[in-house]
Design a protein around this motif. Structure first.
Motif, short mmCIF file in Angstrom:
data_model
loop_
_atom_site.label_atom_id
_atom_site.label_comp_id
_atom_site.label_asym_id
_atom_site.label_seq_id
_atom_site.Cartn_x
_atom_site.Cartn_y
_atom_site.Cartn_z
N SER A 156 63.21 1.32 31.42
CA SER A 156 62.05 2.08 31.87
C SER A 156 61.75 3.20 30.87
N ALA A 157 60.55 3.76 30.99
CA ALA A 157 60.15 4.86 30.10
C ALA A 157 61.09 6.05 30.25
N HIS A 158 61.48 6.35 31.50
CA HIS A 158 62.39 7.48 31.73
C HIS A 158 63.74 7.23 31.07
N GLU A 159 64.28 6.02 31.23
CA GLU A 159 65.57 5.70 30.63
C GLU A 159 65.48 5.76 29.10
N ILE A 160 64.41 5.26 28.55
CA ILE A 160 64.25 5.27 27.09
C ILE A 160 64.25 6.70 26.56
N GLU A 161 63.54 7.59 27.25
CA GLU A 161 63.48 8.98 26.79
C GLU A 161 64.86 9.64 26.86
N THR A 162 65.55 9.49 28.00
CA THR A 162 66.86 10.14 28.12
C THR A 162 67.89 9.51 27.19
N GLU A 163 67.81 8.19 26.98
CA GLU A 163 68.76 7.53 26.10
C GLU A 163 68.56 7.96 24.65
N GLY A 185 65.95 8.68 8.58
CA GLY A 185 64.75 9.48 8.77
C GLY A 185 63.85 9.07 9.91
N TRP A 186 64.35 8.33 10.88
CA TRP A 186 63.52 7.92 12.01
C TRP A 186 63.12 9.12 12.86
N SER A 187 61.93 9.06 13.41
CA SER A 187 61.47 10.07 14.36
C SER A 187 61.91 9.70 15.77
N ARG A 188 61.79 10.66 16.67
CA ARG A 188 62.10 10.40 18.08
C ARG A 188 61.17 9.32 18.64
N GLU A 189 59.91 9.40 18.29
CA GLU A 189 58.93 8.41 18.77
C GLU A 189 59.24 7.02 18.22
N GLN A 190 59.67 6.94 16.97
CA GLN A 190 60.01 5.64 16.38
C GLN A 190 61.20 5.01 17.10
N ALA A 191 62.19 5.84 17.43
CA ALA A 191 63.36 5.33 18.16
C ALA A 191 62.96 4.87 19.56
N GLN A 192 62.12 5.65 20.24
CA GLN A 192 61.68 5.26 21.58
C GLN A 192 60.89 3.96 21.52
N ARG A 193 60.05 3.81 20.51
CA ARG A 193 59.24 2.59 20.39
C ARG A 193 60.12 1.36 20.17
N TYR A 194 61.19 1.53 19.40
CA TYR A 194 62.07 0.39 19.14
C TYR A 194 62.72 -0.09 20.44
N LEU A 195 63.16 0.83 21.28
CA LEU A 195 63.74 0.44 22.56
C LEU A 195 62.67 -0.14 23.49
N ARG A 196 61.50 0.44 23.47
CA ARG A 196 60.43 -0.05 24.34
C ARG A 196 60.03 -1.48 23.96
N ASP A 197 60.02 -1.79 22.69
CA ASP A 197 59.59 -3.11 22.22
C ASP A 197 60.67 -4.18 22.39
N ASN A 198 61.92 -3.78 22.53
CA ASN A 198 63.01 -4.75 22.49
C ASN A 198 63.88 -4.81 23.74
N THR A 199 63.60 -3.96 24.73
CA THR A 199 64.38 -3.98 25.97
C THR A 199 63.44 -3.80 27.15
N ALA A 200 63.97 -4.02 28.35
CA ALA A 200 63.20 -3.80 29.58
C ALA A 200 63.50 -2.44 30.19
N LEU A 243 70.63 -9.58 29.38
CA LEU A 243 70.24 -9.70 27.98
C LEU A 243 69.52 -8.44 27.50
N SER A 244 68.72 -7.86 28.37
CA SER A 244 68.06 -6.60 28.01
C SER A 244 69.09 -5.50 27.77
N TYR A 245 70.14 -5.47 28.58
CA TYR A 245 71.21 -4.50 28.38
C TYR A 245 71.98 -4.77 27.09
N GLN A 246 72.18 -6.05 26.78
CA GLN A 246 72.81 -6.38 25.50
C GLN A 246 71.92 -5.90 24.35
N ALA A 247 70.63 -6.17 24.48
CA ALA A 247 69.70 -5.73 23.44
C ALA A 247 69.66 -4.21 23.33
N TRP A 248 69.76 -3.55 24.45
CA TRP A 248 69.81 -2.08 24.47
C TRP A 248 70.96 -1.57 23.61
#
Length: 585
Positions: A502-509, A485-500, A465-470
């Motif tokens: 990791s921080a490394h995966e979120i940054e590279t994705e 107009g989203w920032s890089r940090e805003q995009a990272q936060r959205y993935l962090r709040d809605n998927t499981a 389900l986390s992968y589906q949400a991703w």
């Protein structure tokens, strides 16, 4: 990007409506289309010659990427499109109407890429023109011709790199580059070639370390000497020049804005990318809204699993627990690889109940190469291979590995791609990969794993389900970055709040989405089309619905635009649910 077609049949087909069968298909019209597409395909293979040919053979020369060559290609494809417009589509036989629709989509995509001068940006955060050699060097070499062709490629690298960097300078001058933030550290793969202590230590020498016994010893010695000469005289100097360019000019001067819409003619460019990767005429606002809607549904499913395991805390705390508890992570690369192999064999045990026609080609499971692993995705699959990223093991959750394996190996990419390649009944141009179909199928396979019984624990289910949400989040994040107009940090936060993730995966994705606009949209939109078609077929056919026949029908198509897939499912329903391989179903 609006698409214009002559003939009501193709207009209906690409709108997702079944095409009426002409009363009298004209064989001469079929032959006219076949001659046009075959001639263009042969020309295209010659134009793109380099790396590997259509049959996977290594070529001794690399592509010509000069601007004048690119302009000639654009003129040629425009001429092909004019000739396509002149073909009366309603006179084509049903099978050739499908070929026409797939082929026309290809030509439109090629024209769009040339019009926006995509060749001036031959890199993103995920891959680059210089990284392709790593894949060639690691593939099996079986003949003397393979070795001589690769030596030819190495000697051609200075010319090829020079043309690529000239194009990159032109892109740099007009602000057509990946954003600077996504390029940090991406020159490491170039540096690894420059810093190799000896030619024999180079990645480019890898195929020459162990050579087939069928090649005489004297010839092996000759080929090794030629390889050392090419690495010393061509490969390393070209990479050294490229590294200086990247460090001194390109990365420092790359654009700082993130949005595709901020590039030259940016709104039209991003719309064209949505059209290419989704094969649907959707606006950024529409895609964004779909993503938000799907995320809300998935959040409900994820909450149900959190409650099922009895976790005392909210979703944010649960995600933190999943990201940090040692029970969910392999201790060694070998453990991660072995677990992936075990999952793949469990799929093998059950796949025959879900798909009737299986590919002949098997696949191996190997780690992502060290030189690209820090910036690479968690895994990647294709014909003959399932790559598993063993870099930074605390970022590679075991509860997500089952979904990853279904996506990248069987019945996902390492299954679907060989099936398409083995289908000799289709013209060669049908082998071209279309992301909305291929990634949509692979993501559908992740969800299919629930029915197959692959997810053994609630945590495995949550990983799916986390992968589906991703992937649903990509619809929100990609359009957020490139149109809202989203920032890089805003995009990272959205993935962090809605998927499981990791921080490394979120940054590279997120950096991947920033540097490769539109591609991330293909996954969830493609899966939605397959699931919608399946639900429609189940409702229409009732007890006649056969899941193996349905999957065989989807897979037999190979990569196609989503409206073509929808039309084929409509025909599957009209035919009473009969699949393409009745003896195997």
């Amino acid at each position: 990007m609006t698409r214009r077609f002559t003939g009501i049949a193709v207009a209906l087909l690409l709108a997702g409506i079944a095409v009426p069968v002409p009363a009298h298909a004209d064989p001469a019209t079929d032959a006219r289309f076949t001659a046009l597409s075959s001639a263009e395909w042969s020309w295209r293979q010659q134009q793109m010659a380099g790396g590997e040919d259509d049959d996977g053979a290594i070529q001794p020369k690399l592509p010509d990427v000069r601007p004048e060559t690119q302009a000639a290609r654009l003129a040629h494809w425009r001429d092909v499109r004019r000739k396509l417009d002149a073909i009366p589509v309603a006179a084509l036989s049903p099978a050739v109407q499908v070929d026409y629709a797939v082929y026309r989509d290809q030509i439109d995509t090629l024209i769009a890429r040339q019009q926006f001068r995509e060749y001036e940006k031959p890199l993103n955060a995920d891959s680059a023109f210089w990284s392709d050699f790593g894949y060639t060097a690691r593939r099996p070499f079986t003949t003397e011709a393979d070795y001589r062709a690769f030596i030819g490629q190495m000697n051609d690298i200075p010319r090829y790199f020079s043309e690529q960097t000239a194009n990159m300078r032109a892109g740099l001058a007009r602000g057509f580059t990946p954003p600077k933030v996504t390029l940090q550290g991406r020159d490491a793969t170039i540096r690894s070639v420059v810093d190799a202590k000896t030619p024999e230590d180079s990645l480019f020498y890898l195929p020459f370390r162990t050579m087939p016994a069928s090649i005489p010893a004297a010839t092996q010695a000759e080929l090794r000497a030629a390889a050392v000469s090419a690495i010393t005289g061509a490969v390393v100097p070209a990479h050294r020049t490229l590294l200086r360019f990247m460090q001194d000019d390109y990365i420092p001067k790359a654009r700082t804005a993130l949005a595709a819409e901020d590039m030259p003619n940016g709104k039209a460019y991003y719309q064209a990318l949505i059209r290419e990767f989704a094969t649907l005429d959707l606006t950024p606002d529409q895609v964004h809204a779909i993503g938000l809607s799907e995320m809300a549904k998935l959040r409900t499913e994820m909450e149900a699993v959190r409650q099922q395991v009895g976790f005392q805390g909210d979703m944010s705390a649960f995600l933190h627990f999943l990201r940090t508890d040692p029970q969910f992570y392999a201790k060694t690369p070998a453990e991660l690889l072995k677990e992936a192999a075990w999952i793949a064999k469990q799929v093998d045990d059950r796949i025959g109940n879900w798909i009737g026609h299986l590919p002949r080609r098997r696949f191996g499971i190997v780690p992502v190469p060290d030189d690209v692993a820090p910036f690479y995705t968690s895994g990647r699959g294709g014909p003959g291979i399932y790559l598993v990223n063993t870099y930074d093991l605390p970022s590679r959750a075991l509860y997500s590995l089952r979904a990853l394996t279904l996506h990248e190996s069987a019945p996902g990419h390492a299954f679907q791609m060989p099936l398409a390649n083995e289908n000799k009944a289709q013209p060669a141009f049908r082998k071209v990969y279309i992301s909305a179909y291929g990634e949509g199928w692979a993501l559908y396979c992740e969800r299919l794993g629930t029915e197959m019984g692959i997810y053994e624990t609630p945590y495995d289910l949550f990983g799916m389900l986390s992968y589906q949400a991703w992937r649903a989040a990509r619809l929100v994040v990609d359009t957020g970055i490139h149109a809202k107009g989203w920032s890089r940090e805003q995009a990272q936060r959205y993935l962090r709040d809605n998927t499981a993730l990791s921080a490394h995966e979120i940054e590279t994705e997120v950096d991947r989405y920033i540097a490769w606009p539109g591609q991330a949209l293909s996954y969830y939109l493609g899966q939605m089309e397959i699931m919608k078609g399946r639900a429609k077929a189940e409702a229409a056919l009732g007890p006649k619905f056969d899941i193996r026949a349905f999957h065989d029908t989807v897979l037999e198509l190979g990569s196609v635009p989503l409206p073509v897939l929808s039309a084929r499912i409509d025909r599957f329903i009209a035919d009473g649910g009969k699949g393409p391989y009745p003896d195997e179903e």
